[in-house]
Design a protein around this motif. Structure first.
Motif, PDB file in Angstrom:
ATOM      1  N   ALA A  30       5.039   5.193  -5.329  1.00 38.47           N
ATOM      2  CA  ALA A  30       5.165   5.076  -6.790  1.00 38.47           C
ATOM      3  C   ALA A  30       4.292   6.115  -7.491  1.00 38.47           C
ATOM      4  CB  ALA A  30       4.787   3.673  -7.236  1.00 38.47           C
ATOM      5  N   ALA A  31       3.064   6.283  -6.998  1.00 37.96           N
ATOM      6  CA  ALA A  31       2.168   7.292  -7.580  1.00 37.96           C
ATOM      7  C   ALA A  31       2.738   8.688  -7.398  1.00 37.96           C
ATOM      8  CB  ALA A  31       0.792   7.195  -6.927  1.00 37.96           C
TER       9      ALA A  31
ATOM     10  N   THR B   1       0.814  -1.213   0.000  1.00 39.72           N
ATOM     11  CA  THR B   1       0.000   0.000   0.000  1.00 39.72           C
ATOM     12  C   THR B   1       0.845   1.260   0.000  1.00 39.72           C
ATOM     13  OG1 THR B   1      -1.809  -1.136   1.139  1.00 39.72           O
ATOM     14  CG2 THR B   1      -1.803   1.267   1.235  1.00 39.72           C
ATOM     15  N   ASN B   2       1.797   1.358   0.959  1.00 44.48           N
ATOM     16  CA  ASN B   2       2.559   2.609   1.007  1.00 44.48           C
ATOM     17  C   ASN B   2       3.585   2.707  -0.117  1.00 44.48           C
ATOM     18  OD1 ASN B   2       4.569   0.907   2.153  1.00 44.48           O
ATOM     19  ND2 ASN B   2       4.019   1.534   4.246  1.00 44.48           N
ATOM     20  N   GLN B   3       4.082   1.553  -0.603  1.00 43.15           N
ATOM     21  CA  GLN B   3       4.990   1.614  -1.743  1.00 43.15           C
ATOM     22  C   GLN B   3       4.245   2.030  -3.020  1.00 43.15           C
ATOM     23  OE1 GLN B   3       8.561  -1.324  -1.673  1.00 43.15           O
ATOM     24  NE2 GLN B   3       6.829  -2.440  -0.793  1.00 43.15           N
TER      25      GLN B   3
ATOM     26  N   ALA C  69       8.823   5.099 -10.778  1.00 47.41           N
ATOM     27  CA  ALA C  69       7.502   4.658 -10.336  1.00 47.41           C
ATOM     28  C   ALA C  69       7.224   3.239 -10.797  1.00 47.41           C
ATOM     29  CB  ALA C  69       6.439   5.614 -10.867  1.00 47.41           C
ATOM     30  N   ALA C  70       7.545   2.928 -12.067  1.00 47.05           N
ATOM     31  CA  ALA C  70       7.297   1.591 -12.611  1.00 47.05           C
ATOM     32  C   ALA C  70       8.128   0.543 -11.879  1.00 47.05           C
ATOM     33  CB  ALA C  70       7.609   1.580 -14.101  1.00 47.05           C
ATOM     34  N   GLU C  71       9.401   0.852 -11.610  1.00 47.47           N
ATOM     35  CA  GLU C  71      10.274  -0.093 -10.913  1.00 47.47           C
ATOM     36  C   GLU C  71       9.766  -0.372  -9.502  1.00 47.47           C
ATOM     37  OE1 GLU C  71      14.074   1.772 -11.136  1.00 47.47           O
ATOM     38  OE2 GLU C  71      14.454   1.142 -13.227  1.00 47.47           O
TER      39      GLU C  71
END
Length: 347
Positions: free
Chosen positions: A240-241, A234-236, A252-254
């Protein structure tokens, strides 16, 4: 000397109570019954409280309510307008609180006043020196309203329109709220309480900032604190967002790839629906398909994949996935729903 029976009773303290005690009045219907209306705008509660006089066959405008004079805009006590957070009315920002609502009616234009004094009886003690804001509005004609009515119309996340309706007159004015500022201030305050001791509060606050494109530097601080407390999907995903919002699409994709590898079945499912909500249908399908590979015995992942496929317009694959979910499900309510979805998709 003989004392009368009444005198004796008085000395003994048992005289008839109704003759001497203060007797409360009977409660009867009010000529102008009280009313209130409340509307939430974002997180701000806006409330009008007033008493409702009736037309009762009288000439209201320019008669019962004279032109050019301050009117209580109701009956009995002050009509009040209250806000739980700062708002903008008549072009001026007012602090949270309750305000007395007064008006000066005119044939073509009205003056609207919000007074800092909200506990007066009517407008008899009205003092212009206590005005919080004063502005004008133009009345319009509308359907007959026998008793004075206030409504809070057309609410959005940032505004609502207050409207007075009485006899055949309508008078409206907007109330605006800086909802992003209100929510941000509320989050900061909430995170000083018990939510500060769990990772969820910091992550949720950061996620709201990202969704609202607000205070991104603050969001970064909050999500990093959440991750330090408990690194999870959730927090990752929130981080990323945030990276994507700040222009780091690659980072963000990684980070999403790493986060998804640790996600639970419900978390992956929820992420897929989040992508559907963002109209990222192809990405959502990839996520739902991953969940079916990782959890092939779960009816729920096949049900979600079917919904994604139906959204993408692939009716044939959606029916196949729904049928697979139906064969695994045990809840009759869900099975009934799935059969209905299949029926809608089949020619």
């Amino acid at each position: 000397m003989h004392m009368s029976r009444f005198a004796v009773l008085c000395l003994l303290g048992v005289a008839s109570a109704p003759a001497f005690a203060q007797v409360p009045p009977l409660r009867l219907p009010a000529a102008s019954p009280k009313a209130s209306v409340t509307q939430t705008v974002g997180m701000t509660e806006i409330t009008v409280r007033w008493s409702r006089p009736a037309v009762n066959g009288r000439k209201v405008w320019g008669g019962l309510v004279p032109y050019g004079e301050v009117w209580r805009t109701g009956a009995d006590e002050n009509t009040t307008l209250a806000f739980s957070s700062p708002v903008t009315v008549g072009g001026k920002t007012l602090p949270a609180g309750a305000y007395g609502l007064h008006t000066i009616p005119g044939e073509k234009e009205w003056t609207i006043v919000l007074s800092r004094e909200a506990k007066a009886w009517g407008s008899y003690s009205y003092d212009p020196g206590e005005d919080a804001v004063r502005f004008t509005a133009t009345p319009k004609e509308g359907p007959h309203e026998e008793r004075l009515l206030f409504t809070l119309d057309d609410p959005t996340e940032r505004s609502v329109t207050a409207t007075l309706r009485w006899e055949k007159l309508r008078l409206s004015f907007p109330i605006e709220v800086d909802t992003k500022a209100v929510v941000l201030a509320s989050l900061k305050e909430q995170l000083r309480g018990l939510p500060r001791f769990g990772w969820q509060g910091w992550s949720s606050a950061a996620a709201w900032c990202v969704r609202s494109d607000t205070a991104l530097e603050q969001a970064e601080e909050w999500v990093e604190r959440s991750i330090r407390m408990n690194r999870n999907f959730t927090n990752q995903s929130t981080k990323a967002a945030l990276l994507e919002k700040k222009g780091d699409a690659k980072g963000a994709a990684e980070l999403r790839e790493k986060a998804i590898a640790t996600a639970t079945e419900p978390e992956v499912n929820q992420y897929g629906y989040q992508l559907l909500g963002q109209k990222k249908v192809e990405e959502a399908l990839r996520i739902f398909e991953k969940n079916t590979r990782d959890h092939p015995a779960s009816w729920n992942v096949w049900d979600s994949l079917a919904e994604g496929q139906a959204t993408a317009g692939d009716r044939k694959k959606a029916v196949a996935s729904y049928e697979k979910a139906l064969s695994m499900g045990e809840d009759e309510v869900q099975k009934k729903r799935i059969r209905a979805e299949i029926a809608k998709l089949k020619p």
